[in-house]
Design a protein around this motif. Structure first.
Motif, PDB file in Angstrom:
ATOM      1  N   PHE A 591       0.897 -10.393   0.389  1.00 16.16           N
ATOM      2  CA  PHE A 591       2.201  -9.843   0.029  1.00 16.16           C
ATOM      3  C   PHE A 591       2.087  -8.926  -1.192  1.00 16.16           C
ATOM      4  O   PHE A 591       2.637  -7.823  -1.211  1.00 16.16           O
ATOM      5  CB  PHE A 591       3.177 -10.989  -0.266  1.00 16.16           C
ATOM      6  CG  PHE A 591       4.483 -10.545  -0.852  1.00 16.16           C
ATOM      7  CD1 PHE A 591       5.503 -10.066  -0.041  1.00 16.16           C
ATOM      8  CD2 PHE A 591       4.702 -10.577  -2.229  1.00 16.16           C
ATOM      9  CE1 PHE A 591       6.716  -9.649  -0.585  1.00 16.16           C
ATOM     10  CE2 PHE A 591       5.893 -10.164  -2.782  1.00 16.16           C
ATOM     11  CZ  PHE A 591       6.903  -9.695  -1.949  1.00 16.16           C
ATOM     12  N   CYS A 592       1.365  -9.388  -2.220  1.00 19.74           N
ATOM     13  CA  CYS A 592       1.230  -8.592  -3.442  1.00 19.74           C
ATOM     14  C   CYS A 592       0.500  -7.282  -3.145  1.00 19.74           C
ATOM     15  O   CYS A 592       0.900  -6.218  -3.616  1.00 19.74           O
ATOM     16  CB  CYS A 592       0.473  -9.379  -4.512  1.00 19.74           C
ATOM     17  SG  CYS A 592       1.390 -10.790  -5.156  1.00 19.74           S
ATOM     18  N   ARG A 593      -0.568  -7.364  -2.363  1.00 22.58           N
ATOM     19  CA  ARG A 593      -1.347  -6.159  -2.043  1.00 22.58           C
ATOM     20  C   ARG A 593      -0.505  -5.155  -1.255  1.00 22.58           C
ATOM     21  O   ARG A 593      -0.494  -3.959  -1.557  1.00 22.58           O
ATOM     22  CB  ARG A 593      -2.599  -6.554  -1.253  1.00 22.58           C
ATOM     23  CG  ARG A 593      -3.580  -5.405  -1.053  1.00 22.58           C
ATOM     24  CD  ARG A 593      -4.852  -5.889  -0.389  1.00 22.58           C
ATOM     25  NE  ARG A 593      -5.774  -4.787  -0.209  1.00 22.58           N
ATOM     26  CZ  ARG A 593      -6.617  -4.358  -1.138  1.00 22.58           C
ATOM     27  NH1 ARG A 593      -6.648  -4.933  -2.320  1.00 22.58           N
ATOM     28  NH2 ARG A 593      -7.434  -3.342  -0.901  1.00 22.58           N
ATOM     29  N   LYS A 594       0.231  -5.656  -0.277  1.00 21.80           N
ATOM     30  CA  LYS A 594       1.052  -4.754   0.542  1.00 21.80           C
ATOM     31  C   LYS A 594       2.177  -4.129  -0.272  1.00 21.80           C
ATOM     32  O   LYS A 594       2.522  -2.965  -0.072  1.00 21.80           O
ATOM     33  CB  LYS A 594       1.623  -5.513   1.738  1.00 21.80           C
ATOM     34  CG  LYS A 594       0.579  -5.823   2.805  1.00 21.80           C
ATOM     35  CD  LYS A 594       1.181  -6.562   3.977  1.00 21.80           C
ATOM     36  CE  LYS A 594       0.141  -6.788   5.066  1.00 21.80           C
ATOM     37  NZ  LYS A 594       0.689  -7.534   6.225  1.00 21.80           N
ATOM     38  N   THR A 595       2.747  -4.912  -1.182  1.00 25.61           N
ATOM     39  CA  THR A 595       3.810  -4.374  -2.030  1.00 25.61           C
ATOM     40  C   THR A 595       3.267  -3.290  -2.948  1.00 25.61           C
ATOM     41  O   THR A 595       3.914  -2.260  -3.167  1.00 25.61           O
ATOM     42  CB  THR A 595       4.454  -5.505  -2.863  1.00 25.61           C
ATOM     43  OG1 THR A 595       4.930  -6.521  -1.974  1.00 25.61           O
ATOM     44  CG2 THR A 595       5.616  -4.985  -3.695  1.00 25.61           C
ATOM     45  N   CYS A 596       2.062  -3.504  -3.485  1.00 20.35           N
ATOM     46  CA  CYS A 596       1.429  -2.483  -4.327  1.00 20.35           C
ATOM     47  C   CYS A 596       1.250  -1.183  -3.544  1.00 20.35           C
ATOM     48  O   CYS A 596       1.537  -0.094  -4.041  1.00 20.35           O
ATOM     49  CB  CYS A 596       0.066  -2.974  -4.827  1.00 20.35           C
ATOM     50  SG  CYS A 596       0.162  -4.216  -6.135  1.00 20.35           S
ATOM     51  N   ILE A 597       0.765  -1.303  -2.323  1.00 22.86           N
ATOM     52  CA  ILE A 597       0.516  -0.109  -1.507  1.00 22.86           C
ATOM     53  C   ILE A 597       1.837   0.570  -1.155  1.00 22.86           C
ATOM     54  O   ILE A 597       1.943   1.797  -1.140  1.00 22.86           O
ATOM     55  CB  ILE A 597      -0.280  -0.491  -0.242  1.00 22.86           C
ATOM     56  CG1 ILE A 597      -1.681  -0.955  -0.647  1.00 22.86           C
ATOM     57  CG2 ILE A 597      -0.379   0.689   0.722  1.00 22.86           C
ATOM     58  CD1 ILE A 597      -2.462  -1.612   0.452  1.00 22.86           C
ATOM     59  N   LYS A 598       2.873  -0.236  -0.928  1.00 17.29           N
ATOM     60  CA  LYS A 598       4.200   0.325  -0.639  1.00 17.29           C
ATOM     61  C   LYS A 598       4.696   1.160  -1.821  1.00 17.29           C
ATOM     62  O   LYS A 598       5.364   2.172  -1.652  1.00 17.29           O
ATOM     63  CB  LYS A 598       5.178  -0.814  -0.342  1.00 17.29           C
ATOM     64  CG  LYS A 598       6.526  -0.361   0.180  1.00 17.29           C
ATOM     65  CD  LYS A 598       7.458  -1.541   0.378  1.00 17.29           C
ATOM     66  CE  LYS A 598       7.047  -2.387   1.557  1.00 17.29           C
ATOM     67  NZ  LYS A 598       8.035  -3.466   1.831  1.00 17.29           N
ATOM     68  N   LEU A 599       4.348   0.734  -3.032  1.00 17.79           N
ATOM     69  CA  LEU A 599       4.765   1.457  -4.237  1.00 17.79           C
ATOM     70  C   LEU A 599       3.728   2.484  -4.681  1.00 17.79           C
ATOM     71  O   LEU A 599       3.823   3.025  -5.782  1.00 17.79           O
ATOM     72  CB  LEU A 599       5.027   0.460  -5.373  1.00 17.79           C
ATOM     73  CG  LEU A 599       6.171  -0.527  -5.133  1.00 17.79           C
ATOM     74  CD1 LEU A 599       6.313  -1.469  -6.317  1.00 17.79           C
ATOM     75  CD2 LEU A 599       7.477   0.212  -4.886  1.00 17.79           C
ATOM     76  N   GLU A 600       2.721   2.728  -3.840  1.00 15.06           N
ATOM     77  CA  GLU A 600       1.708   3.767  -4.073  1.00 15.06           C
ATOM     78  C   GLU A 600       0.953   3.566  -5.383  1.00 15.06           C
ATOM     79  O   GLU A 600       0.572   4.529  -6.044  1.00 15.06           O
ATOM     80  CB  GLU A 600       2.347   5.159  -4.016  1.00 15.06           C
ATOM     81  CG  GLU A 600       3.009   5.445  -2.679  1.00 15.06           C
ATOM     82  CD  GLU A 600       3.651   6.821  -2.623  1.00 15.06           C
ATOM     83  OE1 GLU A 600       3.170   7.717  -3.321  1.00 15.06           O
ATOM     84  OE2 GLU A 600       4.630   6.983  -1.882  1.00 15.06           O
TER      85      GLU A 600
END
Length: 822
Positions: A591-600
């Motif tokens: 979840f944390c990794r995907k959220t980081c990528i979502k926020l570029e």
């Protein structure tokens, strides 16, 4: 209901924080709670694990992170590569301490995936095991295997408690209840009476395992308050029984390894100081060192000058005891010092008082240094024990801060109490949500009295309660896949989430504000911890509303987690949106990794893993443009919008002193964008600095911008040139425009890149729309296919701007047919 005078409704922390405009104290400020969630394993420990492909062989693995009885492991040899990380359940996996294979004649063999990286197995093992810390054997084998150490303190367990009136004595206590490490204790021998019960956190320095008193030369005696209730023979019989049952009721010694160590003090009898009575911590008073027991303990008495007094307020202290201060501390901090009862006059003066008593002040060197970096601020909310009634845990507000002490206003207590003075390290304060997580009743705030003739119905959104769930029955193997839903001990336990300040913060987040975030949040309830993390990120954005928009849950998207309402404030407006938060520990890292990528931003910017020196993503060497090329959102080469249609982002103008149901809301639609993916495979094109673009520009601002560009077009002929320091793709040279709108192109639009299209648009009065073309990766071929209906539907443009844009697209098409079609 005519006789009802109080509104009864379920208390909700989220609603309460919003209504009061307050924030919750950060989870990381409650170190005793953090310690209570540890399972005895720590990142960096090594153990021997059965290899999945060959259960008869084992290999050394390192613990990456922990959560309850789950361990995230990585086989040694993979270095910084996390692709092969796997979760293990301590209860079911084949795990052993270092050296077990050698002792039991088992085979240590390199797994197939890293065989080519380790040519010499023996030499490699010598290197990685040199100075390594093995996982504790008692936590991997035997009765305590897989158990959270805290859960070993069960009702019926026995401990020894030092006497607060005489530290050289201790007596056995029984655990009646264990609430997240806060123990309800009853003196041995008083099984049928709760009159003398005490609530103490298990890390309290005065609480020990059975046998401690004998080992350290202290006497085992019941306290004076209960000694007269039984004969000496009865007390001796009780002691004999305890010794016979010691093994079955004992608590492991290593459970107390994280207790604060008591140092040597330098106090002498007769010294004066300022103190807070722990039994009534509401005022600061002059006090005296009444007795020194040994190098560790001394007794303090609150001064009382009345000749008729019959009792004294005295208690045992040690060098790290909270609530003791040097003389003049109150004066230096602008606080009121309560004169001793019987003191003549109202204005207390320490110099006169010391002379009158013939005493000396305890020197500054006797007192512990105060903590300044604790994370608490005024008006923050938390949960705190009522010192007058320790059964109660109340909502508390920080009303004042001085050094490492808080003044707390308790809400909802049965009997109103003054502001309590507590240390920031007190074990009687807890983070927001602690009671709910541990199934304990939190005293809600008092409701306003309503008219007997009226009954006000307060409707709240239905609250989703986190019910206890057990580990999936089928998880018998050593690995847990990321899709498995795992809950430990009925609690949704989230590992500690680190903010790695050195990592790339991306276009949405302000690097300066990121640097001000705490080092970590949690561990604790998954939903609460992740909600706090996301709230901190939203507040650290250039535009909080934009980050909230990126994080919000699409209505038609697959929903696998827990919907939480998050808020953002920007330019005087309050925004709200539903954001999906995972509920189980095994999904936190992803979840944390995907959220980081979502926020570029860097995939390691926040998550369960701490980045020490060098980020495994090597984000420091990438420029913003290159970085978003690799870690920005992957987009399909088509114009469209994500599934879910309209945004659930809600913006509300706050009106003070109004009920929540009366607020007027209006909704802002999310910009229609191409569908996104959280895959971080290099794809897409540079995104630019999204954090500094005005993506929520209103119509008046847009019209003003278009008017300015129209003025620029009044010149008869103009040559346009652009520069981009971060990215310089091939561009159409010297695009020329005439007032008659005839366009002369120097390159074929079919060969234009996305950047070429953007450059062309920036030369027109539709420059503000260039960002959409960049986001949706519209190159020259796509540009020539656009029509008015397509532009209106897929770019979410009103008719006026859409017509203006299509006018320029038609000019490009006309020039293409005239210059290049043949």
């Amino acid at each position: 209901d005519a006789g009802s005078s109080v509104e009864e409704m379920e208390f909700n922390w989220d609603e309460y924080l919003e209504d009061t405009g307050a924030t919750a104290a950060p989870h990381g400020s409650f170190k005793h709670v953090d310690t209570s969630l540890q399972n005895g394993f720590a990142p960096g420990m090594k153990l021997e694990v059965a290899v999945k492909s060959d259960q008869n062989t084992y290999w050394v693995a390192t613990i990456i992170t922990t959560c309850g009885q789950l361990l995230l492991l990585r086989y040694d040899g993979y270095g910084e590569d996390r692709k092969a990380d796997f979760w293990c359940d301590i209860m079911t996996a084949d795990l052993h301490p270092i050296g077990w294979c050698e002792q039991n004649k088992k085979i240590l063999k390199v797994p197939e995936g890293i065989k080519d990286k380790i040519p010499d197995q023996e030499e490699f093992l010598q290197q990685v095991l040199k100075g390594a810390c093995s996982a504790p054997a008692n936590l991997l084998e035997g009765l305590h295997r897989g158990k959270n150490p805290l859960d070993l303190i069960a009702p019926g367990s026995r401990l020894e408690l030092q006497n607060i009136r005489d530290s050289l004595e201790a007596w056995i206590v029984n655990v009646v209840e264990n609430v997240g490490g806060r123990l309800k204790l009853r003196y041995e021998g008083l099984e049928d009476s709760d009159k003398f019960d005490q609530w103490i956190f298990y890390l309290d320095p005065f609480l020990h395992q059975v046998g401690w008193a004998a080992q350290h030369g202290y006497s085992l005696q019941p306290p004076l308050a209960i000694r007269s209730l039984k004969s000496e023979a009865d007390w001796q019989e009780i002691l004999k029984k305890v010794k016979e049952e010691e093994e079955e009721s004992s608590v492991p010694t290593d459970l107390f390894k994280d207790k604060p160590v008591i140092g040597v003090h330098a106090f002498s009898e007769g010294m004066k100081l300022e103190a807070v009575d722990p039994m009534a911590p509401f005022v600061i008073s002059p006090a005296t060192v009444l007795k020194v027991y040994n190098e560790k303990y001394f007794m303090i008495e609150i001064d009382d000058l009345r000749p008729e007094r019959t009792t004294s307020q005295s208690y045992i202290c040690h060098v790290n005891s909270a609530g003791i201060f040097p003389v003049q501390w109150s004066l230096k901090n602008g606080l009121h010092l309560s004169p001793p009862p019987g003191y003549p006059g109202q204005d207390f003066d320490w110099a006169d008082y010391l002379k009158q008593c013939g005493a000396e002040a305890a020197p500054q060197s006797c007192f512990p240094s105060l903590i300044s970096d604790h994370g608490f601020k005024e008006n923050m909310k938390l949960e705190a024990v009522n010192p007058v009634d320790p059964e109660e845990v109340c909502i508390a507000t920080v009303t004042k801060l001085k050094d490492s002490y808080l003044w707390l206003q308790l809400e909802g207590s049965k009997k109103p109490v003054p502001d309590c003075i507590v240390s920031v390290e007190s074990m009687n304060i807890f983070p927001v949500g602690w009671c709910e997580t541990n199934g304990y009743q939190l005293r809600p705030p008092r409701k306003a009295i309503v008219n007997k003739q009226k009954k006000i119905a307060v409707v709240q959104p239905e609250k989703q309660i986190l019910s206890s769930r057990t580990v999936h029955d089928g998880l018998k193997n050593q690995e847990l896949n990321s899709s498995d839903s795992v809950v430990i001990n009925g609690k949704y336990c989230c590992p500690k989430i680190y903010f790695n300040h050195r990592c790339f913060s991306g276009p949405y987040l302000n690097k300066g504000r990121i640097a001000e975030l705490p080092q970590s949040v949690g561990p604790g309830n998954c939903v609460l911890v992740l909600k706090e993390v996301l709230t901190l990120l939203i507040n650290a954005a250039y535009k909080p509303s934009r980050v909230l928009r990126e994080l919000q849950l699409d209505e038609e998207a697959a929903w696998h987690g827990h919907g939480e309402t998050l808020k953002a404030k920007y330019k005087g407006k309050s925004y709200r949106a539903t954001v999906e938060v995972v509920r189980t520990a095994d999904r936190v890292s992803d979840f944390c990794r995907k959220t980081c990528i979502k926020l570029e931003c860097c995939p390691n910017l926040f998550g369960p893993q701490m980045v020490l020196d060098k980020c495994s993503e090597n984000c420091s060497v990438l420029t913003k443009t290159k970085y978003t090329h690799y870690y920005g959102k992957r987009k399909n080469k088509r114009i469209g919008r994500p599934p879910g249609g309209h945004s659930n982002l809600e913006v509300a103008m706050k009106k003070p002193n109004k009920r929540r149901k009366r607020r007027k809301h209006f909704f802002v639609h999310k910009k229609k964008r191409s569908s996104t993916s959280v895959d971080n495979t290099p794809a897409g094109s540079p995104q630019g600095s999204g954090g500094e673009e005005e993506d929520d520009q209103d119509e008046s601002e847009l019209s003003h911008s278009l008017a300015q560009d129209r003025e620029k077009r009044k010149r008869k002929l103009r040559t346009f040139s652009f520069s981009d320091d971060e990215n310089k793709p091939p561009s159409p040279k010297d695009i020329k425009m005439e007032v008659a709108e005839k366009l002369q192109l120097d390159s074929n639009p079919l060969e234009w890149s996305v950047a070429d299209v953007v450059r062309f648009l920036k030369s027109t009065d539709c420059a503000p729309l260039a960002r959409i073309f960049l986001d949706q990766e519209i190159d020259g071929q796509a540009l020539l296919l656009l029509t008015l209906p397509t532009v209106q539907e897929c770019m979410d443009l009103k008719l006026g701007p859409a017509i203006k844009l299509c006018h320029h697209i038609e000019r490009v098409k006309l020039a293409f047919y005239q210059q290049f079609a043949n």
